[in-house]
Design a protein around this motif. Structure first.
Motif, PDB file in Angstrom:
ATOM      1  N   ALA A   1       0.822  -1.210   0.000  1.00  0.00           N
ATOM      2  CA  ALA A   1       0.000   0.000   0.000  1.00  0.00           C
ATOM      3  C   ALA A   1       0.856   1.260   0.000  1.00  0.00           C
ATOM      4  O   ALA A   1       0.566   2.225  -0.735  1.00  0.00           O
ATOM      5  CB  ALA A   1      -0.934  -0.006   1.215  1.00  0.00           C
ATOM      6  N   SER A   2       1.903   1.288   0.817  1.00  0.00           N
ATOM      7  CA  SER A   2       2.732   2.492   0.892  1.00  0.00           C
ATOM      8  C   SER A   2       3.500   2.725  -0.410  1.00  0.00           C
ATOM      9  O   SER A   2       3.570   3.855  -0.904  1.00  0.00           O
ATOM     10  CB  SER A   2       3.704   2.390   2.076  1.00  0.00           C
ATOM     11  OG  SER A   2       4.559   1.266   1.948  1.00  0.00           O
ATOM     12  N   ILE A   3       4.057   1.653  -0.980  1.00  0.00           N
ATOM     13  CA  ILE A   3       4.806   1.816  -2.221  1.00  0.00           C
ATOM     14  C   ILE A   3       3.882   2.265  -3.350  1.00  0.00           C
ATOM     15  O   ILE A   3       4.187   3.189  -4.109  1.00  0.00           O
ATOM     16  CB  ILE A   3       5.523   0.509  -2.593  1.00  0.00           C
ATOM     17  CG1 ILE A   3       6.618   0.202  -1.582  1.00  0.00           C
ATOM     18  CG2 ILE A   3       6.133   0.606  -3.988  1.00  0.00           C
ATOM     19  CD1 ILE A   3       7.247  -1.156  -1.754  1.00  0.00           C
ATOM     20  N   ALA A   4       2.725   1.608  -3.463  1.00  0.00           N
ATOM     21  CA  ALA A   4       1.779   1.976  -4.516  1.00  0.00           C
ATOM     22  C   ALA A   4       1.287   3.406  -4.325  1.00  0.00           C
ATOM     23  O   ALA A   4       1.145   4.167  -5.298  1.00  0.00           O
ATOM     24  CB  ALA A   4       0.604   1.003  -4.521  1.00  0.00           C
ATOM     25  N   GLY A   5       1.021   3.789  -3.078  1.00  0.00           N
ATOM     26  CA  GLY A   5       0.547   5.150  -2.826  1.00  0.00           C
ATOM     27  C   GLY A   5       1.564   6.204  -3.212  1.00  0.00           C
ATOM     28  O   GLY A   5       1.222   7.226  -3.829  1.00  0.00           O
ATOM     29  N   VAL A   6       2.824   5.971  -2.873  1.00  0.00           N
ATOM     30  CA  VAL A   6       3.870   6.942  -3.205  1.00  0.00           C
ATOM     31  C   VAL A   6       4.102   6.986  -4.715  1.00  0.00           C
ATOM     32  O   VAL A   6       4.245   8.071  -5.303  1.00  0.00           O
ATOM     33  CB  VAL A   6       5.171   6.603  -2.456  1.00  0.00           C
ATOM     34  CG1 VAL A   6       6.303   7.518  -2.917  1.00  0.00           C
ATOM     35  CG2 VAL A   6       4.974   6.738  -0.957  1.00  0.00           C
ATOM     36  N   ILE A   7       4.109   5.818  -5.362  1.00  0.00           N
ATOM     37  CA  ILE A   7       4.294   5.791  -6.814  1.00  0.00           C
ATOM     38  C   ILE A   7       3.151   6.523  -7.513  1.00  0.00           C
ATOM     39  O   ILE A   7       3.370   7.282  -8.465  1.00  0.00           O
ATOM     40  CB  ILE A   7       4.396   4.345  -7.318  1.00  0.00           C
ATOM     41  CG1 ILE A   7       5.719   3.716  -6.882  1.00  0.00           C
ATOM     42  CG2 ILE A   7       4.277   4.282  -8.843  1.00  0.00           C
ATOM     43  CD1 ILE A   7       5.853   2.249  -7.233  1.00  0.00           C
ATOM     44  N   GLY A   8       1.922   6.298  -7.036  1.00  0.00           N
ATOM     45  CA  GLY A   8       0.790   6.993  -7.635  1.00  0.00           C
ATOM     46  C   GLY A   8       0.901   8.501  -7.493  1.00  0.00           C
ATOM     47  O   GLY A   8       0.495   9.259  -8.383  1.00  0.00           O
ATOM     48  N   ALA A   9       1.457   8.962  -6.356  1.00  0.00           N
ATOM     49  CA  ALA A   9       1.580  10.401  -6.115  1.00  0.00           C
ATOM     50  C   ALA A   9       2.673  11.045  -6.960  1.00  0.00           C
ATOM     51  O   ALA A   9       2.497  12.150  -7.487  1.00  0.00           O
ATOM     52  CB  ALA A   9       1.849  10.649  -4.629  1.00  0.00           C
ATOM     53  N   VAL A  10       3.806  10.354  -7.105  1.00  0.00           N
ATOM     54  CA  VAL A  10       4.950  10.954  -7.795  1.00  0.00           C
ATOM     55  C   VAL A  10       5.071  10.499  -9.244  1.00  0.00           C
ATOM     56  O   VAL A  10       5.857  11.052 -10.025  1.00  0.00           O
ATOM     57  CB  VAL A  10       6.254  10.617  -7.032  1.00  0.00           C
ATOM     58  CG1 VAL A  10       6.680   9.183  -7.277  1.00  0.00           C
ATOM     59  CG2 VAL A  10       7.371  11.590  -7.373  1.00  0.00           C
ATOM     60  N   GLY A  11       4.275   9.501  -9.639  1.00  0.00           N
ATOM     61  CA  GLY A  11       4.479   8.820 -10.921  1.00  0.00           C
ATOM     62  C   GLY A  11       4.288   9.655 -12.171  1.00  0.00           C
ATOM     63  O   GLY A  11       4.759   9.280 -13.244  1.00  0.00           O
TER      64      GLY A  11
ATOM     65  N   LEU B   1       6.544  17.092  -4.342  1.00  0.00           N
ATOM     66  CA  LEU B   1       5.833  17.441  -3.113  1.00  0.00           C
ATOM     67  C   LEU B   1       4.753  16.411  -2.792  1.00  0.00           C
ATOM     68  O   LEU B   1       4.607  15.991  -1.634  1.00  0.00           O
ATOM     69  CB  LEU B   1       5.218  18.837  -3.255  1.00  0.00           C
ATOM     70  CG  LEU B   1       4.435  19.353  -2.035  1.00  0.00           C
ATOM     71  CD1 LEU B   1       5.352  19.449  -0.820  1.00  0.00           C
ATOM     72  CD2 LEU B   1       3.811  20.720  -2.344  1.00  0.00           C
ATOM     73  N   ALA B   2       4.012  15.989  -3.812  1.00  0.00           N
ATOM     74  CA  ALA B   2       2.954  14.997  -3.593  1.00  0.00           C
ATOM     75  C   ALA B   2       3.540  13.681  -3.075  1.00  0.00           C
ATOM     76  O   ALA B   2       2.988  13.052  -2.165  1.00  0.00           O
ATOM     77  CB  ALA B   2       2.180  14.756  -4.890  1.00  0.00           C
ATOM     78  N   GLY B   3       4.663  13.256  -3.645  1.00  0.00           N
ATOM     79  CA  GLY B   3       5.291  12.024  -3.185  1.00  0.00           C
ATOM     80  C   GLY B   3       5.791  12.125  -1.753  1.00  0.00           C
ATOM     81  O   GLY B   3       5.617  11.196  -0.959  1.00  0.00           O
ATOM     82  N   THR B   4       6.394  13.272  -1.416  1.00  0.00           N
ATOM     83  CA  THR B   4       6.896  13.471  -0.052  1.00  0.00           C
ATOM     84  C   THR B   4       5.758  13.455   0.961  1.00  0.00           C
ATOM     85  O   THR B   4       5.868  12.852   2.043  1.00  0.00           O
ATOM     86  CB  THR B   4       7.658  14.802   0.040  1.00  0.00           C
ATOM     87  OG1 THR B   4       8.709  14.820  -0.940  1.00  0.00           O
ATOM     88  CG2 THR B   4       8.260  14.996   1.419  1.00  0.00           C
ATOM     89  N   LEU B   5       4.649  14.103   0.630  1.00  0.00           N
ATOM     90  CA  LEU B   5       3.486  14.099   1.519  1.00  0.00           C
ATOM     91  C   LEU B   5       2.907  12.695   1.663  1.00  0.00           C
ATOM     92  O   LEU B   5       2.447  12.302   2.744  1.00  0.00           O
ATOM     93  CB  LEU B   5       2.418  15.062   0.992  1.00  0.00           C
ATOM     94  CG  LEU B   5       2.783  16.557   1.034  1.00  0.00           C
ATOM     95  CD1 LEU B   5       1.690  17.392   0.373  1.00  0.00           C
ATOM     96  CD2 LEU B   5       3.003  17.004   2.479  1.00  0.00           C
ATOM     97  N   ALA B   6       2.933  11.924   0.580  1.00  0.00           N
ATOM     98  CA  ALA B   6       2.425  10.546   0.639  1.00  0.00           C
ATOM     99  C   ALA B   6       3.277   9.699   1.581  1.00  0.00           C
ATOM    100  O   ALA B   6       2.753   8.877   2.348  1.00  0.00           O
ATOM    101  CB  ALA B   6       2.406   9.931  -0.757  1.00  0.00           C
TER     102      ALA B   6
END
Length: 444
Positions: free
Chosen positions: A239-249, A399-404
């Motif tokens: 979940a964490s990896i997918a969430g961060v990838i979705g934010a910064v991808g 920024l989105a990835g860092t917040l995620a």
């Protein structure tokens, strides 16, 4: 789970490593060549994101099928059959002209990748002893990232000098290396071996069968009933990896316009600059492989991985401020190092906690989650480029990835704490960081 019983088969590891490296180079060569062709022809972000989605969707949609294939069908059959099919598809792609046909062939090429990825990933733990797995994993990771490093750089040179056909023909030839490796690798899994793990060179039942530190506990029976959703730590990881990838991808779509247009770089410079991230992945994988061996607490391993993900996102954020493409190199090198270290830790965590018979499914599910998140980023990147300039969008991605990462820190910490409590209730004390890897349940 099971590992090689007496000694590691390094000849098989090297064959798998070469196969992954060459095929990865071909994959990135084709993707970069087609991306550059679209951008040079004046296509916008929507077209680039559409191409990337076509190359990703099969890895997500086919994961339930390909994961089971990897566990139930002989690995040699899958590698040889998929490699031959991919070579033929790439040959057709070299001569395709209509955009719809190109996208369709790209999707078919990705369908073959959806088969070979979990097969190769699940084979590596069966080739080596537990103590050798971080090194083997780093070696395999290095091959993939060196291929990813060489692919874009080679594409920039070949597209500039010869157009898109030659890179695609080179890609077709790269799949024949995968076929050769499939025929030469002695370690095999799937098929009849799924019912008789001893034929894969697995160790005795007690080897690596104890509960992982902070893990999901002993696996009942032969592990066929394993489900990722039952392991709270793996759920938190995915979940964490997918969430961060979705934010910064979205950066994967935006970067070609940022480097080529905003920073005014040539196709060759684009290939070299993007290669700096993948070079960092190689360096990070080897630098942190010893750390993966020393961290025997799975919760701590997951937390370290999340911290490295944060480093990736900060690198993207900082890159928005550079005035020249060449200044991206050191920034992306550091970001890639964090990326490579996180990849090794994730693979080690998966292999520690998943039984051998279910590894194909585990890697397919993990790949589907990350690729699905990437698709979200691709779609967002295509839409955002219609609304804003590349430079501020790069900053938004970082920024989105860092917040995620910050948002997932609390649930990851809770999952790690809950796993330690569960391990204590099972009657086993959590080993310290200096415990040997062989006392925990396995690693990739």
């Amino acid at each position: 789970m099971s590992f090689a019983s007496d000694r590691s088969r390094w000849s098989d590891v090297w064959l798998a490593t070469v196969a992954r490296g060459v095929s990865s180079c071909g994959d990135f060569l084709a993707a970069s060549a087609l991306t550059l062709a679209l951008q040079s022809a004046g296509a916008g972000g929507t077209a680039v994101s559409g191409l990337l989605i076509a190359a990703t969707l099969p890895l997500v949609a086919l994961a339930p099928l390909t994961g089971r294939l990897a566990d139930r069908v002989d690995s040699r059959t899958l590698l040889v059959g998929a490699g031959l099919a991919q070579a033929a598809i790439c040959l057709a792609l070299a001569y395709a002209r209509h955009p719809a046909l190109v996208i369709g062939l790209v999707a078919l090429l990705a369908a073959g990748l959806a088969v070979t990825q979990p097969v190769l990933s699940a084979l590596v733990p069966a080739m080596v002893r537990p103590a050798d797995l971080p090194r083997a994993s780093a070696l395999n990771q290095t091959a993939g990232t060196l291929g990813a490093l060489a692919g874009p750089a080679l594409a920039g040179l070949l597209v500039g000098g010869f157009g898109t056909r030659l890179p695609l023909l080179v890609d077709a030839a790269s799949y024949l290396v995968l076929v050769a490796a499939g025929l030469l690798i002695r370690t095999r899994r799937g098929g009849a071996r799924a019912a008789a793990p001893a034929t894969t060179g697995a160790g005795p039942p007690t080897r690596g069968a104890g509960p992982a530190t902070g893990g999901a506990g002993p696996i009942a029976g032969d592990g066929r009933g394993w489900r990722l959703r039952r392991d709270r730590l793996l759920v938190a990881m995915v979940a964490s990896i997918a969430g961060v990838i979705g934010a910064v991808g979205a950066i994967n779509v935006i970067e070609v316009f940022f480097i080529r247009e905003t920073l005014g770089s040539s196709t060759t410079v684009y290939g070299l600059v993007t290669g700096s991230w993948t070079l960092g992945v190689v360096l990070g994988a080897w630098a942190l492989a010893p750390l993966a061996r020393r961290i025997t607490d799975d919760g701590r391993l997951l937390g370290t991985g999340l911290l490295l993900l944060g480093g990736c996102c900060v690198a993207v954020l900082v890159s928005a401020a550079v005035p020249s493409a060449w200044l991206l190199v050191p920034v992306w090198l550091l970001g890639g190092m964090a990326n490579g270290g996180d990849n090794v830790l994730n693979h080690v965590l998966l292999a520690r906690r998943v039984p051998q018979v279910a590894l194909g499914r585990a890697y397919a599910v993990f790949g589907a989650a990350t690729q699905g998140a990437s698709m979200v980023g691709f779609a967002a990147g295509g839409l955002l480029l219609e609304l804003a300039e590349p430079r501020p969008l790069v900053a938004v991605c970082g920024l989105a990835g860092t917040l995620a990462v910050g948002a997932f820190a609390v649930p990851v910490a809770r999952a790690a704490r809950a796993e330690r409590v569960a391990a204590a209730r099972r009657g086993g004390a959590v080993p310290g960081p200096d415990a040997e890897l062989a006392t925990s349940r396995a690693a990739r």
